[in-house]
Write an enzyme that holds these catalytic residues in place. Structure first.
Site, PDB file in Angstrom:
ATOM      1  N   LEU A 150      15.112 -32.078  -2.318  1.00  0.00           N
ATOM      2  CA  LEU A 150      15.378 -30.680  -2.642  1.00  0.00           C
ATOM      3  C   LEU A 150      14.771 -30.414  -4.009  1.00  0.00           C
ATOM      4  O   LEU A 150      14.755 -31.297  -4.868  1.00  0.00           O
ATOM      5  CB  LEU A 150      16.891 -30.403  -2.703  1.00  0.00           C
ATOM      6  CG  LEU A 150      17.693 -30.493  -1.405  1.00  0.00           C
ATOM      7  CD1 LEU A 150      19.169 -30.249  -1.701  1.00  0.00           C
ATOM      8  CD2 LEU A 150      17.184 -29.501  -0.371  1.00  0.00           C
ATOM      9  N   ASP A 151      14.298 -29.206  -4.229  1.00  0.00           N
ATOM     10  CA  ASP A 151      13.789 -28.846  -5.545  1.00  0.00           C
ATOM     11  C   ASP A 151      14.891 -28.950  -6.587  1.00  0.00           C
ATOM     12  O   ASP A 151      16.082 -28.877  -6.272  1.00  0.00           O
ATOM     13  CB  ASP A 151      13.258 -27.403  -5.540  1.00  0.00           C
ATOM     14  CG  ASP A 151      12.037 -27.249  -4.669  1.00  0.00           C
ATOM     15  OD1 ASP A 151      11.318 -28.240  -4.477  1.00  0.00           O
ATOM     16  OD2 ASP A 151      11.811 -26.129  -4.181  1.00  0.00           O
ATOM     17  N   LYS A 152      14.495 -29.076  -7.825  1.00  0.00           N
ATOM     18  CA  LYS A 152      15.444 -29.219  -8.930  1.00  0.00           C
ATOM     19  C   LYS A 152      16.513 -28.133  -8.898  1.00  0.00           C
ATOM     20  O   LYS A 152      17.707 -28.419  -9.058  1.00  0.00           O
ATOM     21  CB  LYS A 152      14.692 -29.167 -10.259  1.00  0.00           C
ATOM     22  CG  LYS A 152      15.586 -29.184 -11.485  1.00  0.00           C
ATOM     23  CD  LYS A 152      14.764 -29.085 -12.765  1.00  0.00           C
ATOM     24  CE  LYS A 152      15.672 -29.037 -13.986  1.00  0.00           C
ATOM     25  NZ  LYS A 152      14.878 -28.922 -15.247  1.00  0.00           N
ATOM     26  N   ALA A 345      12.593 -27.653  -0.093  1.00  0.00           N
ATOM     27  CA  ALA A 345      12.629 -26.195  -0.039  1.00  0.00           C
ATOM     28  C   ALA A 345      12.974 -25.605  -1.385  1.00  0.00           C
ATOM     29  O   ALA A 345      13.511 -26.284  -2.236  1.00  0.00           O
ATOM     30  CB  ALA A 345      13.646 -25.747   0.985  1.00  0.00           C
TER      31      ALA A 345
END
Length: 345
Positions: A150-152, A345
């Site tokens: 997952l993005d940060k 995402a």
């Protein structure tokens, strides 16, 4: 001979050049020991690999050896490269919100702000560092068992392997679209068109900005096919709340596809979104995770309620908060049967 899965990656746009100057305390020490003092986020063995790979230089000199002695005032640079090797990074005792665990796998709820895997600018304090500290066996797994990201600034559920056999099975399940994942999002502008919409648009690196992904014409640019099903949950004057179901797992897929159809996510400055409802980060949450246990065969389903910041923005827009309704929505139900795959995402 092709590189192994655990090999250092070749230098590229994700490499970071870190200059250094040897201080007086390190005078006369071995080069690898001095580098461990200068770059404490990394293991000494990883730094030795960088030296052998020619990714460390001092002045204008030639190839270096890990055993050679350095002098106070020596100036050089290290080319830090992303790597799948868990052994490259040091364990850190960071809190983890674990939703499920057995001897084969973990399901964790990642908070917004936590980086999943070390990368330039975030070489420590990541989920991988926390996994290394939590489980001694994680050091023997590529990426400490991380099979998707997952993005940060995206919150939500992730599955992590605890054994190599489980990791290989999860990777195969993801490729076969047998792991279902749904995301909740807030987006700018009231929804246009049908309440359920499938976006089928290839994604590749933006040739004008390498930090971004974008919808591309595969006849002209490199990229991969990508498809997402979006379902409108509710309208607001400021925008809309949607449920996104991935059919493929491409980098930034939901963010790119929402921007592509004219609804950039709230707080997603990279793709045209702006702050709203008190949110500074992108309004995206991995809400639901469903898959068959790769070892026991048991069906597993998890959902993570909206975190406080996203829930406050949600209700601040006057939107209803109805998790039970979201869990039974048609895209989520379809995804149980293998029609979606997780990605970044």
């Amino acid at each position: 001979m092709p590189p192994t899965e655990d090999a250092l990656e070749e230098p590229g746009p994700e490499a970071e050049i870190r200059p250094f100057v040897v201080d007086r305390a390190m005078h006369g020490q071995r080069l690898d020991r001095a580098l461990a003092h200068l770059a404490p986020e990394f293991s000494r063995s990883y730094l030795q690999q960088l030296i052998e790979a020619g990714a460390v230089r001092i002045g204008t000199g030639g190839p270096l050896k890990a055993s050679q002695k350095v002098k106070a005032g020596d100036a050089g640079a290290i080319e830090l490269r992303p790597t799948p090797q868990s052994q490259a990074f040091l364990p850190e005792d960071l809190p983890l919100d674990v939703a499920f665990e057995d001897e084969h796998l973990l399901v964790v709820h990642k908070p917004a702000g936590l980086v999943v895997h070390p990368a330039p600018g975030n070489w420590s304090g990541t989920l991988l560092n926390a996994l290394l500290a939590r489980d001694a066996g994680a050091r023997n797994l590529p990426r400490a068992g991380i099979v998707h990201r997952l993005d940060k600034d995206t919150s939500g559920l992730m599955v992590v392997a605890r054994t190599r056999a489980t990791m290989d099975k999860l990777v195969a399940m993801i490729a076969a679209r047998e792991v279902a994942r749904q995301y909740l999002a807030l987006a700018h502008r009231p929804w246009q068109g049908p309440a359920q919409r499938r976006v089928d648009a290839p994604i590749g690196r933006d040739p004008r900005n390498r930090l971004r992904m974008t919808v591309v014409d595969l006849q002209r640019h490199s990229g991969k096919s990508a498809a997402t099903v979006f379902e409108l949950l509710e309208q607001a004057e400021m925008g809309c709340a949607v449920l996104g179901t991935l059919e493929t797992g491409r980098t930034h897929q939901i963010r790119v596809h929402m921007a592509h159809i004219g609804h950039p996510l709230v707080g997603d400055a990279l793709y045209g979104g702006g702050p709203a409802g008190g949110l500074e980060r992108q309004a995206l949450h991995a809400f639901r995770l469903a898959f068959t246990h790769p070892v026991t065969g048991a069906p597993l389903t998890f959902h993570a309620p909206l975190p406080p910041d996203l829930r406050a923005a949600w209700t601040g827009w006057g939107l209803r908060y109805n998790e039970s309704e979201w869990l039974t929505s048609q895209p989520a139900a379809a995804a149980i049967h293998g029609q979606s795959a997780p990605g970044t995402a």
